[in-house]
Motif scaffolding. Structure first.
Motif, PDB file in Angstrom:
ATOM      1  N   ILE A  40      -4.402 -38.118  72.150  1.00  0.00           N
ATOM      2  CA  ILE A  40      -5.491 -37.351  72.767  1.00  0.00           C
ATOM      3  C   ILE A  40      -5.038 -35.906  72.890  1.00  0.00           C
ATOM      4  N   ASP A  41      -5.540 -35.074  72.011  1.00  0.00           N
ATOM      5  CA  ASP A  41      -5.201 -33.652  72.012  1.00  0.00           C
ATOM      6  C   ASP A  41      -6.313 -32.799  72.598  1.00  0.00           C
ATOM      7  N   VAL A  42      -7.560 -33.314  72.506  1.00  0.00           N
ATOM      8  CA  VAL A  42      -8.724 -32.535  72.909  1.00  0.00           C
ATOM      9  C   VAL A  42      -9.531 -33.303  73.954  1.00  0.00           C
ATOM     10  N   PHE A  43      -9.879 -32.615  75.014  1.00  0.00           N
ATOM     11  CA  PHE A  43     -10.667 -33.141  76.126  1.00  0.00           C
ATOM     12  C   PHE A  43     -12.028 -32.457  76.023  1.00  0.00           C
ATOM     13  N   GLN A  44     -13.022 -33.155  75.460  1.00  0.00           N
ATOM     14  CA  GLN A  44     -14.334 -32.535  75.242  1.00  0.00           C
ATOM     15  C   GLN A  44     -15.286 -32.944  76.367  1.00  0.00           C
ATOM     16  N   VAL A  45     -15.807 -31.956  77.074  1.00  0.00           N
ATOM     17  CA  VAL A  45     -16.603 -32.200  78.267  1.00  0.00           C
ATOM     18  C   VAL A  45     -18.031 -31.721  78.061  1.00  0.00           C
ATOM     19  N   ASN A  46     -18.990 -32.638  78.228  1.00  0.00           N
ATOM     20  CA  ASN A  46     -20.399 -32.255  78.178  1.00  0.00           C
ATOM     21  C   ASN A  46     -20.827 -31.840  79.581  1.00  0.00           C
ATOM     22  N   MET A  47     -21.131 -30.556  79.746  1.00  0.00           N
ATOM     23  CA  MET A  47     -21.457 -29.999  81.057  1.00  0.00           C
ATOM     24  C   MET A  47     -22.878 -30.317  81.501  1.00  0.00           C
ATOM     25  N   GLY A  48     -23.669 -30.867  80.596  1.00  0.00           N
ATOM     26  CA  GLY A  48     -25.047 -31.201  80.923  1.00  0.00           C
ATOM     27  C   GLY A  48     -25.956 -30.981  79.732  1.00  0.00           C
ATOM     28  N   LYS A  49     -27.140 -31.558  79.793  1.00  0.00           N
ATOM     29  CA  LYS A  49     -28.072 -31.486  78.667  1.00  0.00           C
ATOM     30  C   LYS A  49     -29.103 -30.365  78.803  1.00  0.00           C
ATOM     31  N   THR A  75      -6.057 -28.798  75.191  1.00  0.00           N
ATOM     32  CA  THR A  75      -7.311 -28.158  74.795  1.00  0.00           C
ATOM     33  C   THR A  75      -8.493 -28.815  75.487  1.00  0.00           C
ATOM     34  N   VAL A  76      -9.347 -27.981  76.085  1.00  0.00           N
ATOM     35  CA  VAL A  76     -10.569 -28.459  76.723  1.00  0.00           C
ATOM     36  C   VAL A  76     -11.753 -27.782  76.041  1.00  0.00           C
ATOM     37  N   ASP A  77     -12.649 -28.593  75.511  1.00  0.00           N
ATOM     38  CA  ASP A  77     -13.791 -28.134  74.713  1.00  0.00           C
ATOM     39  C   ASP A  77     -15.062 -28.382  75.518  1.00  0.00           C
ATOM     40  N   LEU A  78     -15.715 -27.307  75.955  1.00  0.00           N
ATOM     41  CA  LEU A  78     -16.888 -27.419  76.823  1.00  0.00           C
ATOM     42  C   LEU A  78     -18.170 -27.307  76.010  1.00  0.00           C
ATOM     43  N   THR A  79     -19.022 -28.331  76.143  1.00  0.00           N
ATOM     44  CA  THR A  79     -20.254 -28.400  75.373  1.00  0.00           C
ATOM     45  C   THR A  79     -21.451 -28.611  76.303  1.00  0.00           C
ATOM     46  N   GLY A  80     -22.637 -28.672  75.722  1.00  0.00           N
ATOM     47  CA  GLY A  80     -23.868 -28.953  76.443  1.00  0.00           C
ATOM     48  C   GLY A  80     -24.815 -29.683  75.501  1.00  0.00           C
ATOM     49  N   GLY A  81     -26.084 -29.361  75.597  1.00  0.00           N
ATOM     50  CA  GLY A  81     -26.791 -28.255  76.184  1.00  0.00           C
ATOM     51  C   GLY A  81     -26.077 -26.908  76.067  1.00  0.00           C
ATOM     52  N   ALA A  82     -26.514 -26.037  76.951  1.00  0.00           N
ATOM     53  CA  ALA A  82     -25.812 -24.771  77.116  1.00  0.00           C
ATOM     54  C   ALA A  82     -24.890 -24.953  78.310  1.00  0.00           C
ATOM     55  N   PRO A  83     -23.573 -25.080  78.093  1.00  0.00           N
ATOM     56  CA  PRO A  83     -22.673 -25.367  79.216  1.00  0.00           C
ATOM     57  C   PRO A  83     -22.738 -24.304  80.302  1.00  0.00           C
ATOM     58  N   LYS A 129      -4.858 -24.026  80.205  1.00  0.00           N
ATOM     59  CA  LYS A 129      -5.476 -24.793  79.135  1.00  0.00           C
ATOM     60  C   LYS A 129      -6.106 -23.866  78.086  1.00  0.00           C
ATOM     61  N   HIS A 130      -6.085 -24.313  76.865  1.00  0.00           N
ATOM     62  CA  HIS A 130      -6.829 -23.623  75.811  1.00  0.00           C
ATOM     63  C   HIS A 130      -8.285 -24.062  75.949  1.00  0.00           C
ATOM     64  N   ILE A 131      -9.154 -23.119  76.272  1.00  0.00           N
ATOM     65  CA  ILE A 131     -10.552 -23.436  76.571  1.00  0.00           C
ATOM     66  C   ILE A 131     -11.440 -23.012  75.400  1.00  0.00           C
ATOM     67  N   CYS A 145     -12.680 -38.378  66.441  1.00  0.00           N
ATOM     68  CA  CYS A 145     -12.403 -39.448  67.409  1.00  0.00           C
ATOM     69  C   CYS A 145     -10.933 -39.856  67.406  1.00  0.00           C
ATOM     70  N   ARG A 146     -10.194 -39.444  66.374  1.00  0.00           N
ATOM     71  CA  ARG A 146      -8.785 -39.820  66.309  1.00  0.00           C
ATOM     72  C   ARG A 146      -7.929 -39.055  67.314  1.00  0.00           C
ATOM     73  N   ASN A 147      -8.370 -37.849  67.719  1.00  0.00           N
ATOM     74  CA  ASN A 147      -7.539 -37.067  68.641  1.00  0.00           C
ATOM     75  C   ASN A 147      -8.308 -36.477  69.831  1.00  0.00           C
ATOM     76  N   THR A 148      -9.545 -36.971  70.034  1.00  0.00           N
ATOM     77  CA  THR A 148     -10.419 -36.398  71.065  1.00  0.00           C
ATOM     78  C   THR A 148     -10.952 -37.488  71.981  1.00  0.00           C
ATOM     79  N   ILE A 149     -11.119 -37.136  73.248  1.00  0.00           N
ATOM     80  CA  ILE A 149     -11.853 -37.992  74.170  1.00  0.00           C
ATOM     81  C   ILE A 149     -13.060 -37.193  74.645  1.00  0.00           C
ATOM     82  N   SER A 150     -14.227 -37.828  74.680  1.00  0.00           N
ATOM     83  CA  SER A 150     -15.468 -37.149  75.048  1.00  0.00           C
ATOM     84  C   SER A 150     -15.922 -37.634  76.427  1.00  0.00           C
ATOM     85  N   ILE A 151     -16.189 -36.668  77.310  1.00  0.00           N
ATOM     86  CA  ILE A 151     -16.604 -37.004  78.675  1.00  0.00           C
ATOM     87  C   ILE A 151     -18.059 -36.607  78.862  1.00  0.00           C
TER      88      ILE A 151
END
Length: 352
Positions: free
Chosen positions: A51-60, A100-108, A126-128, A281-287
Motif C-alpha cells: 500500500i503506497d497510495v491512500f486515495q480518499v474520496n472527500m465526497g460526491k 502518498t495521499v490522493d484526494l478526490t471527489g466530486g470536487a474535494p 505526506k505527499h498530497i 489496485c496493486r498499490n492503492t487503498i481507496s477510502i
C-alpha cells in the motif's frame, strides 16, 4: 467475446438498485470474465504488492456534471466526508508508512473540512495529490486563493482537461468549462505550478469523449503542451491518458446510446497482460466518503467493498491484513488493462 444479450438498466431488473443493475450487466455480458483472463495467466489469486497510495474520496459534491463521470458527482450530491472520518484516516496513516495521499471527489475542495485535512496531512510530511477540476477555483471567491493554498502545502495538482479545444472540452464537461479551465491554469502557473523544472507539479488528465480508447499518451501530451503553450501561454508537467471505465454515468451513456457491447468488446480485445502488474489496485487503498474501504476508486462506485477477512472500514485499518487481501474483480477491470493500461497516473505500459 461478448454474449448475445439485450442490455437495459431498466427492464426486468427494475427491482434492483442502480448499482446492482450495473454489476449485473458487467457480470453477465462477457463470455470470458476478467478473473478467468487472469487465471489463464496463472494468477488465480490477485493480491496487492503493498500500500503506497491512500486515495480518499472527500465526497460526491461537485460544481460540474461531466458526462463521463464514474462518480456520478454533481451539485445535488450530499454525500460528504465528515471531519470524524478524516481523523480516522489520519489515525490510520499515523500507524503506517504510507507516504502518498490522493484526494478526490466530486470536487474535494467543496468539503468544508478540506483545508483542515490538507494541513494535517502536510504537517505529517505526506505527499498530497489533489484531483482538481480547475473550474472550482473560479466557482466562488472563497476558492480563488486555492493556488496559493496548494503552494503553501506543496500539493501536487492533477487537473482534468478533456481537450485543448473549447468545443470538445465543453461537450464533455459543460458550456464555458474550457474558458474557466484555461483561466485557472493561468492562475496555477502564476504561482509557479507547472513551470519547467518547477517542484510544484501540475499534471493534466485526458479522458476520451466517446466510446473509444485513448490515443498514445506521449503523443497526446506533446499535442497538449504545444497547443496550450502556443494558444494560451500555459505550461504543465505531464498528461495522463485514462480509459473511461464502463460504470456509473459512463455506463448509462453506453447503454442508452447502444454502444455498450461494442465498447466492452474493444476493452476485451485490447486486453494486455503486460498491464496487469501496473494497475492501481496493486498499490492503492481507496477510502469512500463514509470511511468504507475499496480496492480502487472504481470498485468504490460499484460498492464492491474489500472483504475476504480484510477490514472493510477505516476505523479497523490494518496494514498487514490489507496488504495481503484478495482484490475484488469484475469485468469493468478490463478497462484498466486495455491497450497501454490505465491508472490514476495514466498508462501503465511503455507505448514505445
Amino acid at each position: 467475446m461478448i454474449k448475445e444479450r439485450k442490455i437495459s438498466l431498466q427492464g426486468q431488473d427494475h427491482k434492483l438498485s442502480h448499482t446492482d443493475r450495473q454489476i449485473s450487466i458487467l457480470e453477465n455480458l462477457a463470455q470470458v470474465s476478467f478473473a478467468d483472463q487472469l487465471e489463464g495467466l496463472g494468477q488465480s489469486s490477485f493480491k496487492p504488492t503493498g500500500i503506497d497510495v491512500f486515495q480518499v474520496n472527500m465526497g460526491k459534491m461537485c460544481n460540474q456534471v461531466c458526462k463521463h463521470c464514474h462518480v456520478d458527482a454533481g451539485p445535488d450530491r450530499k454525500e460528504i466526508m465528515t471531519r470524524e472520518t478524516m481523523q480516522l484516516c489520519l489515525d490510520a496513516l499515523d500507524q503506517s508508512d504510507i507516504s502518498t495521499v490522493d484526494l478526490t471527489g466530486g470536487a474535494p475542495e467543496m468539503n468544508p473540512d478540506f483545508r483542515w485535512f490538507v494541513e494535517e496531512l502536510s504537517s505529517r510530511g505526506k505527499h498530497i495529490i489533489v484531483r482538481c477540476n480547475l473550474t472550482i477555483i473560479l466557482a466562488n471567491k472563497k476558492y480563488h486563493d486555492l493556488p496559493e493554498f496548494y503552494k503553501k502545502n506543496k500539493v501536487e495538482v492533477v487537473s482534468s482537461l478533456p481537450h485543448f479545444s473549447a468545443r470538445r472540452t465543453d461537450a464533455q464537461r459543460g458550456n464555458g468549462v474550457f474558458e474557466k479551465s484555461i483561466e485557472a491554469l493561468k492562475m496555477l502557473n502564476a504561482v509557479g505550478y507547472g513551470l519547467p523544472d518547477a517542484e510544484l507539479k501540475l499534471n493534466l488528465v485526458y479522458n476520451p469523449s466517446g466510446a473509444f480508447l485513448p490515443a498514445n499518451q506521449a503523443g497526446l501530451e506533446a499535442d497538449f503542451k504545444r497547443k496550450l503553450k502556443e494558444g494560451f501561454g500555459i505550461d504543465f508537467h505531464e498528461l495522463y491518458a485514462i480509459t473511461n471505465l464502463p460504470i456509473s454515468r459512463f455506463l448509462d451513456y453506453l447503454v442508452a446510446s447502444e454502444n455498450y457491447e461494442d465498447y466492452m468488446q474493444k476493452l476485451i480485445d485490447a486486453f494486455n497482460p503486460a498491464a496487469v502488474d501496473g494497475v492501481m489496485c496493486r498499490n492503492t487503498i481507496s477510502i469512500g466518503w463514509d470511511g468504507y474501504l475499496f480496492d480502487c476508486d472504481f470498485n468504490q462506485m460499484l460498492d464492491l467493498k474489500i472483504n475476504h477477512g480484510a477490514p472493510s472500514h477505516i476505523r479497523n485499518f490494518n496494514t498487514d491484513l490489507l496488504s495481503s487481501r484478495e482484490i475484488i474483480l469484475n469485468n469493468h477491470c478490463y478497462g484498466c488493462t486495455a491497450g497501454a493500461g490505465s491508472s490514476c497516473g495514466g498508462t501503465v505500459v511503455n507505448e514505445g
